[in-house]
Design a protein around this motif. Structure first.
Motif, PDB file in Angstrom:
ATOM      1  N   SER A  58       0.818  -1.211   0.000  1.00 57.27           N
ATOM      2  CA  SER A  58       0.000   0.000   0.000  1.00 57.27           C
ATOM      3  C   SER A  58       0.851   1.260   0.000  1.00 57.27           C
ATOM      4  CB  SER A  58      -0.917   0.023   1.212  1.00 57.27           C
ATOM      5  OG  SER A  58      -0.268   0.647   2.296  1.00 57.27           O
ATOM      6  N   LEU A  59       2.141   1.158   0.284  1.00 55.67           N
ATOM      7  CA  LEU A  59       3.005   2.333   0.191  1.00 55.67           C
ATOM      8  C   LEU A  59       3.678   2.447  -1.162  1.00 55.67           C
ATOM      9  CD1 LEU A  59       4.971   3.047   3.426  1.00 55.67           C
ATOM     10  CD2 LEU A  59       3.440   4.488   2.194  1.00 55.67           C
ATOM     11  N   THR A  60       4.150   1.320  -1.740  1.00 51.36           N
ATOM     12  CA  THR A  60       4.914   1.433  -2.978  1.00 51.36           C
ATOM     13  C   THR A  60       4.036   1.343  -4.209  1.00 51.36           C
ATOM     14  OG1 THR A  60       5.287  -0.910  -2.922  1.00 51.36           O
ATOM     15  CG2 THR A  60       6.980   0.486  -1.966  1.00 51.36           C
ATOM     16  N   VAL A  61       3.037   0.451  -4.196  1.00 49.51           N
ATOM     17  CA  VAL A  61       2.276   0.224  -5.417  1.00 49.51           C
ATOM     18  C   VAL A  61       1.105   1.192  -5.530  1.00 49.51           C
ATOM     19  CG1 VAL A  61       0.870  -1.450  -6.627  1.00 49.51           C
ATOM     20  CG2 VAL A  61       2.961  -2.162  -5.530  1.00 49.51           C
ATOM     21  N   ASP A  62       0.300   1.325  -4.418  1.00 49.74           N
ATOM     22  CA  ASP A  62      -0.897   2.162  -4.528  1.00 49.74           C
ATOM     23  C   ASP A  62      -0.586   3.642  -4.457  1.00 49.74           C
ATOM     24  OD1 ASP A  62      -3.090  -0.064  -2.652  1.00 49.74           O
ATOM     25  OD2 ASP A  62      -2.454   0.004  -4.738  1.00 49.74           O
ATOM     26  N   GLN A  63       0.244   4.034  -3.506  1.00 49.01           N
ATOM     27  CA  GLN A  63       0.648   5.424  -3.302  1.00 49.01           C
ATOM     28  C   GLN A  63      -0.524   6.334  -2.954  1.00 49.01           C
ATOM     29  OE1 GLN A  63       3.309   7.073  -6.031  1.00 49.01           O
ATOM     30  NE2 GLN A  63       4.841   5.500  -5.654  1.00 49.01           N
ATOM     31  N   THR A  64      -1.368   5.873  -2.072  1.00 47.20           N
ATOM     32  CA  THR A  64      -2.477   6.742  -1.655  1.00 47.20           C
ATOM     33  C   THR A  64      -1.981   7.860  -0.749  1.00 47.20           C
ATOM     34  OG1 THR A  64      -2.851   5.124   0.058  1.00 47.20           O
ATOM     35  CG2 THR A  64      -4.354   5.121  -1.803  1.00 47.20           C
ATOM     36  N   MET A  65      -1.038   7.540   0.165  1.00 54.55           N
ATOM     37  CA  MET A  65      -0.659   8.551   1.128  1.00 54.55           C
ATOM     38  C   MET A  65       0.194   9.642   0.515  1.00 54.55           C
ATOM     39  SD  MET A  65       0.200   7.678   4.998  1.00 54.55           S
ATOM     40  CE  MET A  65       1.399   6.571   4.417  1.00 54.55           C
ATOM     41  N   GLN A  66       1.021   9.297  -0.491  1.00 57.26           N
ATOM     42  CA  GLN A  66       1.811  10.342  -1.142  1.00 57.26           C
ATOM     43  C   GLN A  66       0.918  11.342  -1.837  1.00 57.26           C
ATOM     44  OE1 GLN A  66       3.315   7.126  -1.505  1.00 57.26           O
ATOM     45  NE2 GLN A  66       5.428   7.446  -2.098  1.00 57.26           N
ATOM     46  N   LYS A  67      -0.194  10.837  -2.435  1.00 57.67           N
ATOM     47  CA  LYS A  67      -1.076  11.778  -3.130  1.00 57.67           C
ATOM     48  C   LYS A  67      -1.758  12.708  -2.150  1.00 57.67           C
ATOM     49  CE  LYS A  67      -2.304   8.923  -7.061  1.00 57.67           C
ATOM     50  NZ  LYS A  67      -2.484   7.546  -6.619  1.00 57.67           N
ATOM     51  N   LYS A  68      -2.119  12.165  -0.950  1.00 57.46           N
ATOM     52  CA  LYS A  68      -2.807  13.019   0.007  1.00 57.46           C
ATOM     53  C   LYS A  68      -1.886  14.090   0.561  1.00 57.46           C
ATOM     54  CE  LYS A  68      -6.579  10.267   1.718  1.00 57.46           C
ATOM     55  NZ  LYS A  68      -7.604  11.234   1.383  1.00 57.46           N
ATOM     56  N   VAL A  69      -0.656  13.721   0.929  1.00 58.24           N
ATOM     57  CA  VAL A  69       0.260  14.719   1.482  1.00 58.24           C
ATOM     58  C   VAL A  69       0.661  15.722   0.408  1.00 58.24           C
ATOM     59  CG1 VAL A  69       2.458  15.037   2.616  1.00 58.24           C
ATOM     60  CG2 VAL A  69       1.054  13.130   3.215  1.00 58.24           C
ATOM     61  N   GLY A  70       0.827  15.254  -0.840  1.00 57.70           N
ATOM     62  CA  GLY A  70       1.135  16.184  -1.913  1.00 57.70           C
ATOM     63  C   GLY A  70       0.003  17.155  -2.180  1.00 57.70           C
ATOM     64  N   HIS A  71      -1.237  16.706  -1.926  1.00 60.46           N
ATOM     65  CA  HIS A  71      -2.370  17.608  -2.127  1.00 60.46           C
ATOM     66  C   HIS A  71      -2.406  18.678  -1.045  1.00 60.46           C
ATOM     67  CE1 HIS A  71      -6.437  18.964  -2.889  1.00 60.46           C
ATOM     68  NE2 HIS A  71      -6.725  18.744  -1.640  1.00 60.46           N
ATOM     69  N   VAL A  72      -2.026  18.328   0.191  1.00 59.56           N
ATOM     70  CA  VAL A  72      -2.064  19.315   1.263  1.00 59.56           C
ATOM     71  C   VAL A  72      -0.992  20.372   1.073  1.00 59.56           C
ATOM     72  CG1 VAL A  72      -1.616  19.622   3.702  1.00 59.56           C
ATOM     73  CG2 VAL A  72      -3.117  17.840   2.959  1.00 59.56           C
ATOM     74  N   PHE A  73       0.245  19.956   0.754  1.00 58.43           N
ATOM     75  CA  PHE A  73       1.349  20.915   0.644  1.00 58.43           C
ATOM     76  C   PHE A  73       1.603  21.341  -0.782  1.00 58.43           C
ATOM     77  CE2 PHE A  73       2.748  20.962   4.868  1.00 58.43           C
ATOM     78  CZ  PHE A  73       2.420  19.738   5.378  1.00 58.43           C
ATOM     79  N   MET A  74       0.761  21.000  -1.692  1.00 57.90           N
ATOM     80  CA  MET A  74       0.853  21.329  -3.116  1.00 57.90           C
ATOM     81  C   MET A  74       2.149  20.838  -3.720  1.00 57.90           C
ATOM     82  SD  MET A  74      -1.075  24.909  -2.956  1.00 57.90           S
ATOM     83  CE  MET A  74      -0.362  25.130  -1.367  1.00 57.90           C
TER      84      MET A  74
END
Lengths: 174, 104, 65
Positions: free
Chosen positions: A156-172
């Protein structure tokens, strides 16, 4: 928003420290009825002044582009984070009782975040998600070394990358 | 008054159960890194649930704000301490357990 | 539990966490609400102690000059 000058830093830090002191000593100082408000608050003003002159340089951030927009996007992220903490504890109890297997491994991956606050928030979120703990962060290239406890949280960290998208959305994606 | 007492009792019992399970994991897991998984995550949530149970019992007064401060402080501080410990162990060279080894 | 320095640091951290919760509940039973201040102070000190011992075990000295 704008560059924080020296006077602005001192005033803002003093207000926050004094409000904190008032919350912490409220019932012994302010609740018994007949009092004189200046004599009673003088201890708080003295304590807040001492702490302010020791720490005013590092308390208020000096630069930052749209601080108000980041704060407004941060609050739904905290709500999602609390739900993930609850899921993480259910996951640990399942592994203790033997319903799911224990098969640890170490993985590495990289992100596009570069600023200090974004890296720290992402490392904290990895530690609070089910099954992963941050080991090391490289601030120049954005590489994380992570210890995972089984195959599904690692995926869920390497393949899906849900959390990277969320943090990138908060800090642009900064 | 009965509904408030029942809800806060449920929160307290759930918090105590999660803390006991976290410590049972500390005894059962075979490696240092997996033990740190169990205590770091289960202890943090169990403590937050117990303090929220105490907050519901009290109502709304100054004590509730102080309890909220204690629980928010521990929510920020707990994972940071866990990360500091695991990084010190990794750099020093504690061995990692793969599936099928003996128990360390 | 297991030999070595790091397992003992984990045990000390767990005992400190449970002590904070016990202080708050003991404050409720005796009906003196001042115990919550003591719990807040102890949480801060236990956190700083854990980080200092982890830093010492990693480097072998506290401040390099």
């Amino acid at each position: 928003m704008r560059e924080a000058g020296r006077t602005f830093s001192i005033v803002l830090t003093f207000c926050i420290m004094f409000a904190f002191w008032m919350i912490l000593t409220a019932w012994t100082v302010y609740l018994p009825e007949p009092y004189d408000i200046f004599k009673v608050s003088s201890r708080g003003v003295l304590a807040a002044l001492i702490v302010t002159f020791l720490t005013y340089e590092i308390f208020v951030p000096n630069k930052g582009k749209n601080v108000l927009l980041k704060i407004r996007r941060f609050i739904p992220y905290v709500a999602w984070e609390l739900w993930q903490i609850y899921l993480a504890t259910i996951d640990v109890t399942k592994r203790v009782f033997g319903i799911l297997p224990v098969d640890p491994r170490i993985i590495e991956f990289d992100t596009t975040l570069r600023s200090d606050f974004a890296l720290v928030t992402f490392a904290n979120s990895i530690t609070l998600t089910p099954g992963t703990i941050t080991i090391d962060v490289d601030p120049e290239r954005g590489i994380y070394i992570v210890h995972a406890i089984a195959k599904e949280p690692a995926d869920s960290l390497t393949v899906d990358q849900t959390m990277q998208k969320k943090v990138g959305h908060v800090f642009m994606e900064e | 008054m009965l509904a408030i007492e029942v809800i806060s009792t449920v929160f307290l019992a759930a918090g105590a159960f999660f803390m006991i399970t976290g410590t049972a994991g500390l005894l059962k897991f075979p490696d240092f890194y997996t033990r740190l998984h169990a205590t770091g995550k289960a202890d943090t949530l169990g403590q937050i649930l117990i303090i929220v149970g105490c907050m519901i019992y009290e109502g709304f007064s100054f004590i509730t704000i102080k309890l909220l401060l204690v629980s928010a402080f521990y929510l920020l501080v707990g994972p940071t301490g866990t990360h500091a410990l695991i990084r010190a162990a990794y750099v020093t060279g504690v061995p990692v357990w793969k599936k099928g080894d003996n128990r360390m | 539990m297991g030999p070595g320095t790091f397992n003992r640091i984990v045990a000390a951290n767990v005992i400190g966490t449970k002590a904070i919760v016990l202080l708050i509940i003991a404050g409720y039973i005796i009906e003196r609400p001042q115990f919550i201040d003591i719990a807040l102070m102890y949480a801060a000190i236990a956190f700083i102690g854990t980080i200092i011992i982890a830093k010492y075990a990693e480097r072998g000295e506290l401040c390099s000059r």
